[in-house]
Design an enzyme around this catalytic site. Structure first.
Site, PDB file in Angstrom:
ATOM      1  N   SER A 161       0.825  -1.424   0.088  1.00 56.18           N
ATOM      2  CA  SER A 161       0.090   0.044  -0.186  1.00 56.18           C
ATOM      3  C   SER A 161       0.900   1.259   0.170  1.00 56.18           C
ATOM      4  O   SER A 161       1.950   1.462   0.775  1.00 56.18           O
ATOM      5  CB  SER A 161      -1.064   0.066   0.782  1.00 56.18           C
ATOM      6  OG  SER A 161      -1.278   1.288   1.052  1.00 56.18           O
ATOM      7  N   TYR A 186      -1.866  -0.003  10.453  1.00 57.16           N
ATOM      8  CA  TYR A 186      -1.602  -0.507   9.237  1.00 57.16           C
ATOM      9  C   TYR A 186      -1.058  -0.510   8.407  1.00 57.16           C
ATOM     10  O   TYR A 186       0.113  -1.312   7.490  1.00 57.16           O
ATOM     11  CB  TYR A 186      -3.124   0.362   8.544  1.00 57.16           C
ATOM     12  CG  TYR A 186      -3.148  -0.452   7.078  1.00 57.16           C
ATOM     13  CD1 TYR A 186      -3.881  -1.752   6.990  1.00 57.16           C
ATOM     14  CD2 TYR A 186      -2.708   0.501   5.662  1.00 57.16           C
ATOM     15  CE1 TYR A 186      -3.955  -2.113   5.170  1.00 57.16           C
ATOM     16  CE2 TYR A 186      -3.574  -0.019   4.744  1.00 57.16           C
ATOM     17  CZ  TYR A 186      -3.584  -1.373   4.077  1.00 57.16           C
ATOM     18  OH  TYR A 186      -3.495  -1.583   3.005  1.00 57.16           O
ATOM     19  N   LYS A 192       1.828  -3.073   6.393  1.00 55.70           N
ATOM     20  CA  LYS A 192       2.069  -3.507   5.261  1.00 55.70           C
ATOM     21  C   LYS A 192       4.103  -2.431   4.996  1.00 55.70           C
ATOM     22  O   LYS A 192       4.315  -3.952   4.099  1.00 55.70           O
ATOM     23  CB  LYS A 192       1.195  -2.367   4.370  1.00 55.70           C
ATOM     24  CG  LYS A 192       0.050  -3.140   3.931  1.00 55.70           C
ATOM     25  CD  LYS A 192      -0.065  -3.850   3.529  1.00 55.70           C
ATOM     26  CE  LYS A 192      -1.447  -4.198   3.111  1.00 55.70           C
ATOM     27  NZ  LYS A 192      -1.947  -5.417   2.886  1.00 55.70           N
TER      28      LYS A 192
END
Length: 326
Positions: A116, A140, A144
Site C-alpha cells: 500500500s 496498518y 504493510k
C-alpha cells in the site's frame, strides 16, 4: 502454473482472480470476513479459511500443486488499526509469516504481495517514487512495510521471485457485481452521503493545493488487477526478481475535483459539499511516480477518474437496489 490468491473473494481480490483466471489456473483462499463467494467465477475453487492456519495452507498448496501465490488477504482499515494494533499485527504480519513458511516448505517459487502507498506516510514530494523514505503513520501502514521486508527476506533466503505492489487510491469496478462494499474510501463515502440525502463531506479546504483540498492518485481497480497479471508474468519469466513497485496513474485529482465528477455522474450537480476540519495525518498531496512500473513491466493505467466514478456508481446502485440514472 497454479496461483493461490488469498483474499480473492474481496473487492480487489475478486478483480485479480477474474483477470488471472483467463490465463492461469487459480485457487482462492478467503476467510469471508469481508469477501463474498458470489464474486468468484464458478470454475475457480474456493477454500474458506485463514492464512493463520498453517495446516490448512500446507494442504491447499499440496492438493492444488500451487506454484505461485498472490497475497491480498489482510485487514486494511486505518482507523481500526489505530484502535486494535495487535490485531492488525497478528492478521497482517503473523498471517504473512505463516503463509511464507508454508510457501517455502511447499517449494513455491513466486510470491506477489499486496502492499500500500500507506507505507510512505506523509511524503513531502510532488511525485512519490519507490525510493521515497517510508514513514507510515498507522499500524496498518507499519504492517504493510513489515510485510514487504518479510517477503523480500524470505524470497532471498528461499529462492523465491518476489514483488510488492504499493497501491494508491483504488476505486471503480470492472463489472457491477464486483463493486466496493466498504464505505472507508472517498468514492463510496460520497455515495453513502448522497443516497442518504446528505451533502458530501470535505475534510479540510485550506491545504497548500490549487483548490485547498487534498490531492490523491486515484486508480481504477481493473488497472490494479492488470498490474497483478503483468507482475505475475514477470515473476515467472525472472526467477531472481525482487520488485517493489508503485501502482498508480501518475496523475493527481483533488478531493473537490473527484466529488465534482461524482456529483455529475450521479446527477446531483446542485449539491454543495460541507467543509469540515482537517483529519489528523492527511497529507496535502500523494501522487505516484509510475516510471518504475512502466520501465519494469511496460505497464500503465488506462482508466480515468470518470470511468472510476461511473463504474463504482453502477455497482453501488446494484447493491442498494436503485436506478443508476437519476
Amino acid at each position: 502454473m497454479t496461483w493461490l490468491i488469498t483474499g480473492g473473494a474481496g473487492y480487489i481480490g475478486s478483480h485479480v482472480v477474474r483477470e488471472m483466471a483467463v490465463r492461469e489456473a487459480v485457487v482462492v483462499l478467503d476467510d469471508l470476513s469481508t469477501g463474498r463467494p458470489e464474486r468468484l467465477p464458478q470454475d475457480v475453487p474456493l477454500v474458506v479459511g485463514s492464512v493463520l492456519d498453517g495446516e490448512l495452507l500446507d494442504r491447499v498448496l499440496a492438493e492444488h500443486a500451487v506454484t505461485g501465490i498472490v497475497h491480498l488477504a489482510g485487514k486494511k482499515q486505518v482507523a481500526e488499526s489505530v484502535e486494535r494494533p495487535l490485531y492488525y499485527y497478528r492478521e497482517n504480519v503473523d498471517g504473512l509469516r505463516v503463509l511464507l513458511e508454508a510457501a517455502a516448505a511447499a517449494g513455491v517459487r513466486r510470491f506477489l504481495f499486496s502492499s500500500s502507498a500507506s507505507v510512505y506516510g506523509m511524503p513531502d514530494v510532488d511525485l512519490v517514487t519507490e525510493e521515497t523514505p517510508c514513514r507510515p503513520l498507522s499500524p496498518y501502514g507499519e504492517t504493510k512495510l513489515a510485510g514487504e521486508w518479510m517477503v523480500a527476506a524470505a524470497g532471498k533466503a528461499c529462492g523465491m521471485a518476489t514483488a510488492s505492489l504499493r497501491y494508491f487510491n483504488v476505486a471503480g469496478a470492472a463489472s457491477e457485481e464486483l463493486g466496493d462494499d466498504g464505505v472507508f474510501n472517498l468514492v463510496p463515502m460520497v455515495f453513502e452521503r448522497l443516497t442518504g440525502d446528505e451533502a458530501p463531506r470535505v475534510f479540510g479546504a485550506d491545504y497548500p493545493t490549487p483548490d485547498g483540498t487534498c490531492i490523491r492518485d486515484y486508480i481504477h481497480v481493473a488497472d490494479v488487477a492488470s498490474a497483478h497479471v503483468e507482475t505475475a508474468r514477470r515473476l515467472v519469466q525472472d526467477p531472481a526478481a525482487r520488485l517493489v513497485l508503485n501502482v498508480g496513474t501518475g496523475r493527481g485529482a483533488s478531493v473537490t475535483e473527484m466529488i465534482d465528477v461524482i456529483l455529475e455522474v450521479t446527477g446531483r450537480t446542485g449539491v454543495a459539499p460541507v467543509i469540515e476540519a482537517r483529519r489528523p495525518g492527511d497529507p496535502a498531496r500523494v501522487v505516484a511516480s509510475v516510471d518504475a512500473i512502466r520501465r519494469e513491466l511496460d505497464w500503465s493505467a488506462r482508466h480515468d477518474v470518470r470511468a472510476m466514478a461511473e463504474s463504482a456508481w453502477a455497482g453501488w446502485c446494484l447493491k442498494h437496489g436503485q436506478p443508476v440514472s437519476t
